[in-house]
Design an enzyme around this catalytic site. Structure first.
Site, PDB file in Angstrom:
ATOM      1  N   ARG A  68       0.840  -1.208   0.000  1.00 55.31           N
ATOM      2  CA  ARG A  68       0.000   0.000   0.000  1.00 55.31           C
ATOM      3  C   ARG A  68       0.868   1.249   0.000  1.00 55.31           C
ATOM      4  O   ARG A  68       2.056   1.212   0.334  1.00 55.31           O
ATOM      5  CB  ARG A  68      -0.915   0.010   1.234  1.00 55.31           C
ATOM      6  CG  ARG A  68      -0.138   0.070   2.531  1.00 55.31           C
ATOM      7  CD  ARG A  68      -0.909   0.645   3.701  1.00 55.31           C
ATOM      8  NE  ARG A  68      -0.125   0.562   4.929  1.00 55.31           N
ATOM      9  CZ  ARG A  68       0.839   1.392   5.273  1.00 55.31           C
ATOM     10  NH1 ARG A  68       1.190   2.380   4.466  1.00 55.31           N
ATOM     11  NH2 ARG A  68       1.480   1.253   6.414  1.00 55.31           N
ATOM     12  N   LYS A  71       3.795   5.223   4.699  1.00 54.50           N
ATOM     13  CA  LYS A  71       4.947   4.772   5.480  1.00 54.50           C
ATOM     14  C   LYS A  71       4.510   3.760   6.536  1.00 54.50           C
ATOM     15  O   LYS A  71       3.757   2.843   6.237  1.00 54.50           O
ATOM     16  CB  LYS A  71       5.646   5.991   6.074  1.00 54.50           C
ATOM     17  CG  LYS A  71       6.205   6.928   4.983  1.00 54.50           C
ATOM     18  CD  LYS A  71       7.166   7.943   5.554  1.00 54.50           C
ATOM     19  CE  LYS A  71       7.787   8.767   4.435  1.00 54.50           C
ATOM     20  NZ  LYS A  71       8.853   9.661   4.946  1.00 54.50           N
ATOM     21  N   PHE A 141      -4.907   6.589   6.051  1.00 52.67           N
ATOM     22  CA  PHE A 141      -5.257   6.010   4.756  1.00 52.67           C
ATOM     23  C   PHE A 141      -4.025   5.329   4.160  1.00 52.67           C
ATOM     24  O   PHE A 141      -2.918   5.856   4.237  1.00 52.67           O
ATOM     25  CB  PHE A 141      -5.699   7.089   3.759  1.00 52.67           C
ATOM     26  CG  PHE A 141      -6.998   7.776   4.081  1.00 52.67           C
ATOM     27  CD1 PHE A 141      -7.707   7.511   5.235  1.00 52.67           C
ATOM     28  CD2 PHE A 141      -7.517   8.718   3.209  1.00 52.67           C
ATOM     29  CE1 PHE A 141      -8.895   8.158   5.519  1.00 52.67           C
ATOM     30  CE2 PHE A 141      -8.703   9.381   3.470  1.00 52.67           C
ATOM     31  CZ  PHE A 141      -9.394   9.100   4.631  1.00 52.67           C
ATOM     32  N   GLY A 142      -4.238   4.189   3.572  1.00 56.77           N
ATOM     33  CA  GLY A 142      -3.186   3.515   2.810  1.00 56.77           C
ATOM     34  C   GLY A 142      -3.868   2.726   1.712  1.00 56.77           C
ATOM     35  O   GLY A 142      -4.606   1.787   2.002  1.00 56.77           O
ATOM     36  N   ILE A 154      -8.555   2.156   5.047  1.00 60.16           N
ATOM     37  CA  ILE A 154      -8.591   3.137   6.134  1.00 60.16           C
ATOM     38  C   ILE A 154      -8.458   2.435   7.481  1.00 60.16           C
ATOM     39  O   ILE A 154      -9.003   1.354   7.683  1.00 60.16           O
ATOM     40  CB  ILE A 154      -9.925   3.909   6.107  1.00 60.16           C
ATOM     41  CG1 ILE A 154     -10.099   4.637   4.766  1.00 60.16           C
ATOM     42  CG2 ILE A 154     -10.022   4.901   7.268  1.00 60.16           C
ATOM     43  CD1 ILE A 154     -11.507   5.163   4.541  1.00 60.16           C
ATOM     44  N   CYS A 171       3.262   7.328  10.049  1.00 59.01           N
ATOM     45  CA  CYS A 171       3.255   7.906   8.692  1.00 59.01           C
ATOM     46  C   CYS A 171       4.474   8.767   8.415  1.00 59.01           C
ATOM     47  O   CYS A 171       4.485   9.575   7.484  1.00 59.01           O
ATOM     48  CB  CYS A 171       1.968   8.705   8.455  1.00 59.01           C
ATOM     49  SG  CYS A 171       0.484   7.715   8.711  1.00 59.01           S
TER      50      CYS A 171
END
Length: 205
Positions: A68, A71, A141-142, A154, A171
């Site tokens: 995804r 980070k 979010f990813g 999410i 992140c």
């Protein structure tokens, strides 16, 4: 048609990814409906495609490399994981930025039902709230797309153990905290939240 699946047990991360990959192939082949999957994971960290080792402060839990975007982030009990497998091509919405904005509107509208003011930031993906004068992330979010079918999604903090975040720089963003609905004074069962998620979903998607 969009199918909804709610898993009440904690789902192993690798098993979840395998299930998503199988599902999006079926969606692309028109042999399955779209799916929104609501679940929780056991405590773990995931490392997105932009993750660096510098963001690991202390390895408190297993770290899973994943395809995804983004980070490092944390997943665990008390967090509502929302995996969306949607066919953007069929929806005539082949625009990643638009998809992220739609996800943001959806979660902001859900939080509004609980009198929480969530906000979108152009330079910091996710949903943010002002908590005692400090900006904190309440939803991460990813996402990933394959042939314009989305997967991953999410992580909304409902009542997780926020101390579990101390093992990473969430992140990769220094100077920003994380929060939860519970920390903001909202105690809500996941079942009630899920009903609101579903209701608000159809207003956007």
């Amino acid at each position: 048609m969009t199918e909804w699946l709610i898993s009440n047990q904690l789902i192993d991360y690798n098993c979840a990814v395998k299930s998503m990959e199988e599902k999006i192939q079926q969606i692309h082949n028109n042999s399955a409906d779209e799916l929104v999957w609501l679940l929780q994971h056991p405590p773990l960290y995931t490392a997105g495609i932009s993750a660096t080792a510098d963001d690991i402060v202390e390895k408190l839990f297993p770290i899973y490399k994943t395809g995804r975007g983004g980070k490092h982030t944390y997943h665990g009990p008390g967090q509502r994981i929302i995996y969306l497998m949607l066919n953007l091509k069929k929806r005539n919405k082949c625009d990643i930025k638009l998809y992220i904005r739609d996800l943001s509107k959806w979660i902001i509208n859900v939080l509004k039902q609980f009198n929480i003011l969530g906000e979108f930031r152009e330079d910091r993906i996710g949903i943010w709230v002002n908590h005692n004068g400090v900006e904190k992330k309440i939803a991460a979010f990813g996402i990933r797309l394959r042939k314009w079918v989305t997967y991953h999604g999410i992580a909304l903090n409902v009542f997780p153990d926020l101390s579990h975040y101390k093992g990473i720089i969430p992140c990769g963003l220094q100077g920003y905290g994380v929060t939860s609905m519970e920390e903001l004074g909202v105690k809500v069962p996941l079942s009630e939240l899920d009903d609101i998620l579903k209701k608000e979903f159809y207003k956007i998607f």
